[in-house]
Design an enzyme around this catalytic site. Structure first.
Site, PDB file in Angstrom:
ATOM      1  N   HIS A 143       0.830  -1.215   0.000  1.00  0.00           N
ATOM      2  CA  HIS A 143       0.000   0.000   0.000  1.00  0.00           C
ATOM      3  C   HIS A 143       0.857   1.255   0.000  1.00  0.00           C
ATOM      4  CE1 HIS A 143       0.376  -0.092   4.557  1.00  0.00           C
ATOM      5  NE2 HIS A 143       0.713   1.129   4.259  1.00  0.00           N
ATOM      6  N   GLU A 148      -4.903   1.000   1.545  1.00  0.00           N
ATOM      7  CA  GLU A 148      -4.708  -0.416   1.809  1.00  0.00           C
ATOM      8  C   GLU A 148      -5.262  -1.242   0.647  1.00  0.00           C
ATOM      9  OE1 GLU A 148      -4.299  -1.450   5.627  1.00  0.00           O
ATOM     10  OE2 GLU A 148      -3.446   0.535   5.860  1.00  0.00           O
TER      11      GLU A 148
END
Lengths: 275, 541
Positions: A143, A148
């Site tokens: 990420h 994420e």
């Protein structure tokens, strides 16, 4: 995309810091035309900041006409909490250099209206003409910022819920008490980062090796959000030998060979290997 | 561009509790000074390439200043790499520059003298101090103490005054040192009230006195007393309740009495080793407090670190046994800081030469007057052999400075093991009794020495002329301690002893901006008091 491989963390830090310094020097920023820099937090950029501070203290780099935008900040954490990203940036960079406070932009995790804060942040970036160079790190899950796995590759600045893994990993900064760790953060989107005119991602350590491999040798995939760099016209990854452990030998050889040619072109004195 | 409104997740998931995330920070528009390029003593470490931010006479948190006020500093000063320490705190000083705090005069003169000392001390890095009054009559205390209430320092008026250190008169006659015997108090059977009436304390009760102290309206900060006197031991808790730091000194207490005093609340030992029984292995007395068991609180201890009052090895022994407890003091007297010339001190005409004071017209060291007392003189010692330049004198014996002769006069003077001689150790081959044969001495050169002023040792230092920065330099020499430890012995430790460590003796946001810039060899280069730089060149005393 360029992949620059250096020996270790220190060499990577020096290379990136030197690159930033040269880019700024070349740009020759003024009050009306400042150099807009995007900045990360975490362990990856600490060495870069240390080197930038050294350049500043040696009189080689001024921050007077530099505008900065940080990638993220925790929600609900007081600004002067030692673990806030405001504190991080102060400690590692701003306290040592001559940047003007009004040129520093960090998302306010305590704003009453978080969405509006994110919106405003994007507007501020637009108002200064966009980001010239965005520095970033990478998480072990690939990420960038707090985008994420599963984050849209077109995302903009917004509120994100932190992954449980991230909260657990951060507990060490909050007395090992996961109830004290913020579980929301404001973050720039993948799209926001990729809008910058140049992106430079710092990837060091064996634990990032898999993420690096997924991001540059496989497809563009929202599960490894740094992979969006593959579509950037001016993307650069600077990594150390350990981070290359999951790459194909072919990949590593290729990028190292490019550097060799580059060295022949511009002379080895102009190559940045180590201090 | 339309941004989708996120679900109000942050209302469902509670953010970590934090008091007022965006607490309003009062915005002072006063000038902000940033001192850059310094090595700063912070939290027990020397931080390199650090900066100090000052506003309104205090150290501020630059982090808050940057984020909330979004201003740059108004003035940036370059410390040029110097070491910056909190200003030094002096817990025991009887006078300086010809001024004697214990001598009452009219208020105007006294105030002027006080300012003279406050300004002069800045040259040596002292930015806060406790003017010390030797044992005096109640009349003297009543006159002098009201003039010694705490006052802040400034670059004009000099070091800040923290309140008085009253050394006596509830002390033991047997360890009177250079104090006058006739003003001593033999007991304090009425507890706090005896102290109140002698000193003229403002508070009728300990609680009231405490309240006054909290408002800086008190005059007595430290009391040195002998806990073995009748009533004194029992008074200690009340004195502590009154907000006064109680120190054990000029005392004949044995170790268990001294430990009891500490349990009662005493937190300091006045000039360890001096004016107390010598260390004896079977009864270490007050000195034995340094060897108290771990569950007993060990007090801070003052050390006059001129190399004469206490042998450098003794300094090291004390430090090794209890490094966290050391507080360096000068116990300096009126001649400290005087430039060479003729003066009248007490009732003597003296000449101050570059490193000593003699009776005018002679070579005899000044010092038989009760006010000044038999005196050992010293100057700043920065050399490796501390006795190279200094002579050590008692009333009637005169020894050229030599290491061995100094060792000899530090012997015990009572025949504690009943073997017929005054020395505990066998000398000149004398092996009667149970003592070890101390053959490392040079027996032939041992004269008969007597303790002329009955203070337990054969040299008779009363007060010194050393300065606090010199004490600190000596301390490092004698103990090989770290720079941080030496600096904390004159900053953090006295601040904690006096309960003022939030605003003095430390460099941290909220503390008074009293700063000393030191060269690598620890000489004072620049001084700031309450955030203003002092023009050291303008200080003439």
């Amino acid at each position: 995309m360029r992949l620059v491989i250096r020996q270790d963390y220190d060499a990577v830090s020096y290379h990136v810091a030197k690159y930033v310094k040269e880019r700024i020097k070349e740009f020759a920023p003024t009050a009306n035309n400042p150099f807009v820099l995007g900045l990360p937090t975490g362990s990856s950029p600490v060495g870069v900041y240390r080197n930038l501070v050294k350049f500043h203290q040696a009189g080689e780099l001024s921050f007077k006409h530099i505008v900065t935008f940080n990638m993220d900040e925790y929600v609900g954490l007081p600004r002067d909490h030692p673990e806030s990203y405001h504190s991080f940036m102060w400690k590692h960079l701003f306290k040592h250099v001559d940047i003007l406070p009004e040129n520093v932009h960090i998302l306010d995790g305590n704003a009453k209206d978080l969405d509006l804060e994110c919106h405003r942040f994007e507007e501020k970036i637009e108002a200064v003409g966009g980001i010239e160079l965005f520095l970033g790190g990478i998480g072990p899950d690939g990420h960038i910022a707090f985008n994420e796995p599963g984050s849209s590759l077109n995302s903009r600045t917004r509120v994100k819920t932190l992954a449980y893994e991230t909260i657990v990993a951060n507990a060490r900064f909050f007395d090992n008490d996961i109830t004290k760790v913020p579980n929301l953060a404001l973050t720039v989107g993948v799209g926001t980062v990729m809008d910058a005119r140049e992106v430079c991602v710092i990837i060091t350590g064996a634990h990032k090796a898999l993420a690096l491999a997924k991001c540059i040798e496989e497809g563009v995939n929202h599960m490894w959000t740094v992979s969006a760099i593959q579509l950037h016209p001016r993307g650069m990854v600077v990594c150390d030998e350990d981070a290359t452990l999951e790459l194909h030998v072919k990949t590593v050889n290729y990028f190292k060979s490019i550097e060799k040619v580059h060295e022949q072109l511009i002379g080895s004195d102009n190559m940045v290997f180590h201090e | 561009m339309q941004y989708p409104v996120a679900l109000q997740l942050h209302n469902l998931i509670s953010a970590p509790s934090s008091p007022e995330p965006n607490a309003i920070v009062p915005e002072s528009t006063a000038k902000v000074i940033k001192i850059t390029n310094c090595r700063v003593l912070r939290d027990g470490k020397i931080v390199d390439k650090d900066a100090i931010w000052i506003q309104d006479g205090k150290i501020i948190d630059p982090h808050k200043f940057f984020w909330y006020q979004k201003r740059l500093p108004d003035e940036v000063l370059d410390a040029e790499g110097l070491l910056v320490s909190p200003g030094f705190i002096e817990a025991q000083i009887n006078g300086a520059f010809g001024v004697d705090f214990s001598v009452p005069s009219d208020q105007e003169t006294y105030e002027r003298d006080l300012t003279k000392v406050s300004r002069g001390l800045l040259k040596y890095g002292t930015t806060s101090y406790c003017p010390t009054i030797v044992s005096s009559s109640a009349a003297v205390y009543h006159k002098v103490l009201p003039l010694l209430k705490p006052r802040p320092g400034s670059s004009d008026s000099g070091a800040s005054i923290l309140g008085a250190h009253v050394e006596g008169p509830f002390i033991n006659e047997a360890r009177v040192g250079a104090h006058e015997r006739k003003v001593l108090q033999a007991s304090a059977n009425n507890g706090y009230h005896d102290f109140k009436s002698v000193y003229g304390l403002e508070g009728a009760t300990p609680e009231e006195q405490r309240k006054l102290r909290d408002m800086d309206l008190h005059s007595v900060k430290i009391i040195t007393c002998a806990p073995e006197l009748d009533g004194v031991m029992e008074s200690i808790p009340d004195l502590v309740k009154a907000g006064i730091t109680v120190s054990v000194g000029h005392s004949m207490a044995n170790t268990s009495e001294a430990e009891k005093a500490v349990l009662q609340g005493a937190t300091f030992i006045t000039h360890l080793f001096n004016a107390m029984p010598q260390f004896h292995h079977r009864d270490p007395g007050v000195i034995g407090l340094l060897g108290s068991r771990l569950d007993l609180p060990r007090p801070y201890y003052g050390l006059i670190c001129d190399g004469i009052h206490v042998h450098p090895n003794s300094v090291k022994i004390a430090y090794d046994s209890h490094p966290e407890g050391v507080i360096l003091v000068t116990d300096a007297m009126s001649a400290m800081g005087l430039s060479p010339g003729n003066y009248r001190l007490g009732n003597m005409n003296v000449s101050k030469e570059s490193d000593r004071v003699v009776v005018e017209g002679t070579n005899v060291l000044a010092g038989s007057n009760a006010l000044i007392g038999p005196t050992i003189w010293s100057t700043s010692i920065v050399h490796s052999d501390v006795y190279e330049e200094h002579d050590v004198y008692d009333d009637c014996e005169h020894y050229e400075g030599s290491e061995h002769s100094l060792r000899i006069i530090s012997l015990s003077v009572s025949d504690t093991d009943d073997d017929g001689d005054v020395y505990d150790q066998a000398l000149s081959g004398d092996t009667t009794g149970d003592d070890e044969d101390f053959t490392s001495f040079k027996p032939t050169s041992s004269p008969v020495l007597t303790d002329v002023n009955n203070d337990g040792d054969l040299c008779c230092p009363s007060s010194s002329v050393i300065t606090l920065d010199a004490c600190m330099r000596n301390f490092i020499q004698f103990t090989s301690c770290s720079l941080v430890e030496a600096l904390e012995a004159v900053t953090l430790h006295p601040a904690v002893l006096l309960g003022i460590q939030e605003r003095k003796g430390v460099i941290k946001p909220g503390a008074d901006a009293d700063l000393v810039f030191l060269s690598d060899d620890l000489y004072v280069k620049r001084v700031f008091v309450a955030g203003e730089e002092v023009d050291l060149g303008l200080i003439h005393v």
